[in-house]
Design a protein around this motif. Structure first.
Motif, PDB file in Angstrom:
ATOM      1  N   LEU A  42       0.759  -1.113   0.158  1.00 34.80           N
ATOM      2  CA  LEU A  42       0.143   0.039   0.177  1.00 34.80           C
ATOM      3  C   LEU A  42       0.823   1.177  -0.086  1.00 34.80           C
ATOM      4  N   ALA A  43       1.896   1.389   0.725  1.00 33.09           N
ATOM      5  CA  ALA A  43       2.912   2.334   0.845  1.00 33.09           C
ATOM      6  C   ALA A  43       3.309   2.489  -0.623  1.00 33.09           C
ATOM      7  N   ARG A  44       3.576   1.467  -1.475  1.00 31.39           N
ATOM      8  CA  ARG A  44       4.402   1.774  -2.509  1.00 31.39           C
ATOM      9  C   ARG A  44       3.841   2.447  -3.657  1.00 31.39           C
ATOM     10  N   GLY A  45       2.235   2.494  -3.656  1.00 35.24           N
ATOM     11  CA  GLY A  45       1.463   3.066  -4.484  1.00 35.24           C
ATOM     12  C   GLY A  45       0.715   4.476  -3.852  1.00 35.24           C
ATOM     13  N   ALA A  46       1.471   4.867  -2.668  1.00 34.00           N
ATOM     14  CA  ALA A  46       0.756   5.777  -1.973  1.00 34.00           C
ATOM     15  C   ALA A  46       0.694   6.992  -2.834  1.00 34.00           C
ATOM     16  N   ASP A  47       2.135   7.352  -3.303  1.00 37.10           N
ATOM     17  CA  ASP A  47       2.479   8.427  -3.904  1.00 37.10           C
ATOM     18  C   ASP A  47       1.665   8.828  -5.275  1.00 37.10           C
ATOM     19  N   ALA A  48       1.516   7.652  -5.834  1.00 38.69           N
ATOM     20  CA  ALA A  48       0.916   7.873  -7.381  1.00 38.69           C
ATOM     21  C   ALA A  48      -0.703   7.989  -7.099  1.00 38.69           C
ATOM     22  N   THR A  49      -0.973   7.293  -6.109  1.00 42.87           N
ATOM     23  CA  THR A  49      -2.614   7.172  -5.769  1.00 42.87           C
ATOM     24  C   THR A  49      -2.955   8.481  -5.329  1.00 42.87           C
ATOM     25  N   VAL A  50      -2.214   9.302  -4.215  1.00 39.14           N
ATOM     26  CA  VAL A  50      -2.607  10.518  -3.891  1.00 39.14           C
ATOM     27  C   VAL A  50      -2.359  11.598  -5.056  1.00 39.14           C
ATOM     28  N   SER A  51      -1.251  11.370  -5.757  1.00 43.58           N
ATOM     29  CA  SER A  51      -1.321  12.442  -6.882  1.00 43.58           C
ATOM     30  C   SER A  51      -2.413  12.353  -7.879  1.00 43.58           C
ATOM     31  N   VAL A  52      -2.834  11.199  -8.209  1.00 42.04           N
ATOM     32  CA  VAL A  52      -4.194  10.999  -9.028  1.00 42.04           C
ATOM     33  C   VAL A  52      -4.936  11.565  -8.492  1.00 42.04           C
ATOM     34  N   LEU A  53      -5.615  11.272  -7.093  1.00 44.42           N
ATOM     35  CA  LEU A  53      -6.553  11.694  -6.431  1.00 44.42           C
ATOM     36  C   LEU A  53      -6.707  13.403  -6.533  1.00 44.42           C
ATOM     37  N   SER A  55      -5.154  14.994  -8.585  1.00 40.91           N
ATOM     38  CA  SER A  55      -5.527  15.636  -9.996  1.00 40.91           C
ATOM     39  C   SER A  55      -6.850  15.624 -10.391  1.00 40.91           C
ATOM     40  N   VAL A  56      -7.669  14.440  -9.908  1.00 40.72           N
ATOM     41  CA  VAL A  56      -8.997  14.404 -10.261  1.00 40.72           C
ATOM     42  C   VAL A  56      -9.786  15.348  -9.605  1.00 40.72           C
ATOM     43  N   ILE A  57      -9.599  15.780  -8.419  1.00 40.22           N
ATOM     44  CA  ILE A  57     -10.376  16.832  -7.545  1.00 40.22           C
ATOM     45  C   ILE A  57     -10.043  17.886  -8.213  1.00 40.22           C
ATOM     46  N   GLY A  58      -8.720  18.251  -8.628  1.00 38.90           N
ATOM     47  CA  GLY A  58      -8.558  19.718  -9.145  1.00 38.90           C
ATOM     48  C   GLY A  58      -9.185  19.660 -10.662  1.00 38.90           C
ATOM     49  N   ILE A  59      -9.027  18.704 -11.518  1.00 33.62           N
ATOM     50  CA  ILE A  59      -9.875  18.786 -12.654  1.00 33.62           C
ATOM     51  C   ILE A  59     -11.615  18.901 -12.474  1.00 33.62           C
ATOM     52  N   VAL A  60     -12.011  18.259 -11.597  1.00 37.36           N
ATOM     53  CA  VAL A  60     -13.653  18.256 -11.297  1.00 37.36           C
ATOM     54  C   VAL A  60     -13.844  19.751 -10.876  1.00 37.36           C
ATOM     55  N   ILE A 129     -17.731  20.933 -21.561  1.00 35.95           N
ATOM     56  CA  ILE A 129     -16.785  21.014 -20.427  1.00 35.95           C
ATOM     57  C   ILE A 129     -16.895  19.672 -19.382  1.00 35.95           C
ATOM     58  N   PHE A 130     -17.843  19.039 -19.109  1.00 31.14           N
ATOM     59  CA  PHE A 130     -17.715  17.992 -18.349  1.00 31.14           C
ATOM     60  C   PHE A 130     -17.348  16.755 -19.179  1.00 31.14           C
ATOM     61  N   GLY A 131     -17.507  16.655 -20.602  1.00 37.90           N
ATOM     62  CA  GLY A 131     -17.014  15.660 -21.326  1.00 37.90           C
ATOM     63  C   GLY A 131     -15.717  15.676 -21.443  1.00 37.90           C
ATOM     64  N   THR A 132     -15.119  17.072 -21.559  1.00 33.34           N
ATOM     65  CA  THR A 132     -13.520  17.127 -21.621  1.00 33.34           C
ATOM     66  C   THR A 132     -13.082  16.764 -20.284  1.00 33.34           C
ATOM     67  N   ALA A 133     -13.749  17.299 -18.964  1.00 38.09           N
ATOM     68  CA  ALA A 133     -13.140  16.848 -17.603  1.00 38.09           C
ATOM     69  C   ALA A 133     -13.215  15.426 -17.460  1.00 38.09           C
ATOM     70  N   PHE A 134     -14.199  14.652 -18.011  1.00 40.90           N
ATOM     71  CA  PHE A 134     -14.260  13.133 -17.948  1.00 40.90           C
ATOM     72  C   PHE A 134     -13.115  12.663 -18.761  1.00 40.90           C
ATOM     73  N   MET A 135     -12.633  12.813 -19.841  1.00 41.49           N
ATOM     74  CA  MET A 135     -11.771  12.311 -20.757  1.00 41.49           C
ATOM     75  C   MET A 135     -10.291  12.635 -19.890  1.00 41.49           C
ATOM     76  N   MET A 136     -10.268  13.660 -19.268  1.00 38.94           N
ATOM     77  CA  MET A 136      -8.889  14.251 -18.691  1.00 38.94           C
ATOM     78  C   MET A 136      -8.910  13.246 -17.393  1.00 38.94           C
ATOM     79  N   VAL A 137     -10.101  12.965 -16.768  1.00 34.54           N
ATOM     80  CA  VAL A 137     -10.083  12.176 -15.339  1.00 34.54           C
ATOM     81  C   VAL A 137      -9.553  10.840 -16.016  1.00 34.54           C
ATOM     82  N   LEU A 138     -10.172  10.227 -16.972  1.00 33.35           N
ATOM     83  CA  LEU A 138      -9.964   9.020 -17.479  1.00 33.35           C
ATOM     84  C   LEU A 138      -8.250   8.704 -17.964  1.00 33.35           C
ATOM     85  N   SER A 139      -7.784   9.859 -18.469  1.00 29.05           N
ATOM     86  CA  SER A 139      -6.225   9.808 -18.967  1.00 29.05           C
ATOM     87  C   SER A 139      -5.516   9.804 -17.561  1.00 29.05           C
ATOM     88  N   ARG A 140      -5.954  10.216 -16.570  1.00 25.09           N
ATOM     89  CA  ARG A 140      -5.044  10.228 -15.232  1.00 25.09           C
ATOM     90  C   ARG A 140      -5.166   8.815 -14.633  1.00 25.09           C
TER      91      ARG A 140
END
Length: 328
Positions: A42-53, A55-60, A129-140
């Motif tokens: 769980l610790a090994r993926g923490a940095d990537a998970t938090v970064s993605v989280l 990013s998603v919050i920022g995109i939304v 706007i929401f379609g573009t945001a959804f695509m950006m979330v999927l890419s993250r």
């Protein structure tokens, strides 16, 4: 003395668990998760998970803010606040100034048109706007967007073929609103229906004819529009006269009678005073004298009735003693 801050909770690592290399970085999320849970996977993926989280919050959040701002701008434009250029664009091509366009924008017809166009723009902006945001979330999340876009394109093509008439109706409705071809209360000839517009929608237009029947016409099927209420109207009065009538004298009597008719309660409905155009047609039994006057929209029929009654009455009165002009 103030008590020292409490240390972060520490969970002892399970027996045999090996700390991941990233746990050596004291400021990383890996180190924190290892300290809290003792789970190396769980610790090994923490940095990537938090970064993605984050990013998603920022995109939304950005998508919500952009949608709010765009909707406010569209609302201001629809209300006509400080955008004479846009209103003149909507009204351009009919020989009116920006000031006249702004004044006309305050009418109920312009308000309805603005609300409809604003609703369409808001819906389109929200989808974009929401379609573009959804695509950006999927890419993250590492999703390959190429197959998704290809599938969406195929699905959109299938839907387009299946609902092409519906799409045609909506597109035609949008252009009719933007070009201001007609509005509620206008007397129009749509080819399939002739009457007064009761409702203008993006898919259909409802028209009530002189018999009271309501016709629902699909916007995509309208090939021509004859609008008798656009900007101004013209009241045309044809008076039949006997062949031996003194046309010049009849014209003077008719013009005087018409001007008196519009001055009796109809002055505000008339833009230009009535004038005699002359003989319009000649048949074996009569000739037709034509008068016209420019009126406000939808007031041509009331003006025409008043002028006809007064002109016929005055021509008969004038012809009685002299035999100069006789209405047939």
């Amino acid at each position: 003395m103030q008590p020292s801050a409490l240390p972060l909770p520490h969970v002892a690592a399970p027996f045999g668990a090996v700390a991941p290399e990233c746990a050596a970085d004291a400021g990383s999320w890996c180190s924190r998760v290892w300290s809290w849970t003792g789970m190396s996977w769980l610790a090994r993926g923490a940095d990537a998970t938090v970064s993605v989280l984050f990013s998603v919050i920022g995109i939304v959040l950005v998508a919500l803010i952009v949608r709010f701002v765009v909707n406010r701008v569209i609302a201001q434009i629809s209300a006509g606040a400080g955008v004479p250029g846009l209103m003149s664009l909507l009204r351009r091509g009919r020989g009116v100034t920006d000031a006249e366009s702004i004044e006309a924008f305050g009418s109920a017809r312009r308000a309805q048109r603005a609300r409809t166009v604003g609703s369409v723009l808001r819906s389109a902006a929200t989808i974009l706007i929401f379609g573009t945001a959804f695509m950006m979330v999927l890419s993250r999340f590492g999703v390959n967007l190429a197959p998704v876009l290809a599938s969406a394109g195929v699905l959109g093509l299938a839907v387009g073929f299946g609902a092409q008439n519906l799409v045609k109706d909506f597109i035609s409705g949008i252009f009719m609103l933007l070009e201001d071809q007609y509005g509620v209360g206008d007397h129009v000839d749509l080819g399939d229906a002739v009457g007064t517009i009761e409702h203008v929608g993006l898919r259909t237009t409802s028209v009530r004819d002189v018999s009271g029947v309501v016709w629902y016409v699909r916007n995509g099927t309208i090939e021509r529009v004859g609008n008798a209420s656009q900007d101004h109207a013209v009241a045309v009065v044809d008076v039949p006269l006997e062949l031996d009538t003194d046309v010049e004298e009849a014209g003077r009597v008719a013009e005087k009678a018409a001007r008196e008719a519009v001055g009796e309660g109809l002055a505000r409905d008339v833009i230009d005073p009535p004038r005699v155009l002359g003989v319009q047609a000649v048949t074996e039994s009569a000739l037709t004298l034509r008068l016209t006057t420019k009126t406000r929209p939808n007031r041509q029929w009331a003006v025409k009735r008043a002028i006809t009654e007064r002109v016929v009455s005055d021509l008969r009165t004038a012809s009685a003693p002299t035999g100069t002009a006789t209405a047939a």
